[in-house]
Scaffold this motif. Sequence first.
Motif, PDB file in Angstrom:
ATOM      1  N   GLU A  39       0.804  -1.222   0.000  1.00  0.00           N
ATOM      2  CA  GLU A  39       0.000   0.000   0.000  1.00  0.00           C
ATOM      3  C   GLU A  39       0.838   1.273   0.000  1.00  0.00           C
ATOM      4  O   GLU A  39       0.378   2.331   0.395  1.00  0.00           O
ATOM      5  CB  GLU A  39      -0.952   0.051   1.210  1.00  0.00           C
ATOM      6  N   GLU A  46       1.975   1.332  -5.562  1.00  0.00           N
ATOM      7  CA  GLU A  46       0.727   1.435  -6.325  1.00  0.00           C
ATOM      8  C   GLU A  46       0.504   0.190  -7.174  1.00  0.00           C
ATOM      9  O   GLU A  46      -0.612  -0.324  -7.267  1.00  0.00           O
ATOM     10  CB  GLU A  46       0.750   2.696  -7.201  1.00  0.00           C
ATOM     11  N   ARG A  49      -0.538  -2.592  -4.746  1.00  0.00           N
ATOM     12  CA  ARG A  49      -1.915  -2.381  -4.280  1.00  0.00           C
ATOM     13  C   ARG A  49      -2.908  -2.792  -5.348  1.00  0.00           C
ATOM     14  O   ARG A  49      -3.868  -3.521  -5.087  1.00  0.00           O
ATOM     15  CB  ARG A  49      -2.122  -0.912  -3.902  1.00  0.00           C
ATOM     16  N   ASN A  53      -5.672  -5.966  -5.381  1.00  0.00           N
ATOM     17  CA  ASN A  53      -7.095  -5.764  -5.660  1.00  0.00           C
ATOM     18  C   ASN A  53      -7.558  -6.614  -6.826  1.00  0.00           C
ATOM     19  O   ASN A  53      -8.655  -7.185  -6.792  1.00  0.00           O
ATOM     20  CB  ASN A  53      -7.387  -4.283  -5.922  1.00  0.00           C
ATOM     21  N   CYS A  68      -7.313  -5.168   4.440  1.00  0.00           N
ATOM     22  CA  CYS A  68      -7.018  -3.756   4.645  1.00  0.00           C
ATOM     23  C   CYS A  68      -5.833  -3.711   5.595  1.00  0.00           C
ATOM     24  O   CYS A  68      -5.973  -4.011   6.792  1.00  0.00           O
ATOM     25  CB  CYS A  68      -8.225  -3.028   5.249  1.00  0.00           C
ATOM     26  N   SER A 100       4.306  -4.736   4.229  1.00  0.00           N
ATOM     27  CA  SER A 100       3.074  -5.364   4.724  1.00  0.00           C
ATOM     28  C   SER A 100       3.377  -6.618   5.532  1.00  0.00           C
ATOM     29  O   SER A 100       2.789  -6.824   6.595  1.00  0.00           O
ATOM     30  CB  SER A 100       2.099  -5.673   3.590  1.00  0.00           C
TER      31      SER A 100
END
Length: 173
Positions: A39, A46, A49, A53, A68, A100
């Motif tokens: 994130e 980007e 992320r 998704n 999240c 992360s």
Amino acid sequence: MTEFETAKIAKVTGKCPACEDYAEKNSTTPPKIAVMACEGACARGEVARRAANMVAHRLATDSTVRICLGGAFTKDTGQRNLVRRADKVIAIEGCFINCSSRMMQGVLPGLKPEIVRADLIYNLDLPFGIDEVPDEMFTVYAHQVADRVVMDYLNGSPAPSSRQPLACSTGQA
């Protein structure tokens, strides 16, 4: 010997209703594969992320759940529980810092996510600023990463209906 940093995070009493509803809906038996991403604010983050998704919301919706990172890291509620109960956790990292996975290992000692280095898949040294990369190229790189995650970590093929032809005006691939 591993060195550690200590972060003090102020507790809040409230919960994000959308986040908790999503976590409850996806707290299935058997548990889904948890997909999280760095994130980061840079171009590499980007791509990570967007790839996460794509995996969880388009390519492998039945077997994965999108985590999240902020919610899972800062509160011991539904998002963290999705990670805690998952048989497999995939961390799509933008770069070697592995934000992360390191963050979540800080709140869930013993967590051993499968780490996917997005920047090694699209194999391009992106600049920091997301304004320096055309939006359509983010989509191209994120698809490369997401497709590889599905093929190598979810043992399958990306759903054909999720693939959309992209017009690349920069000539980069």
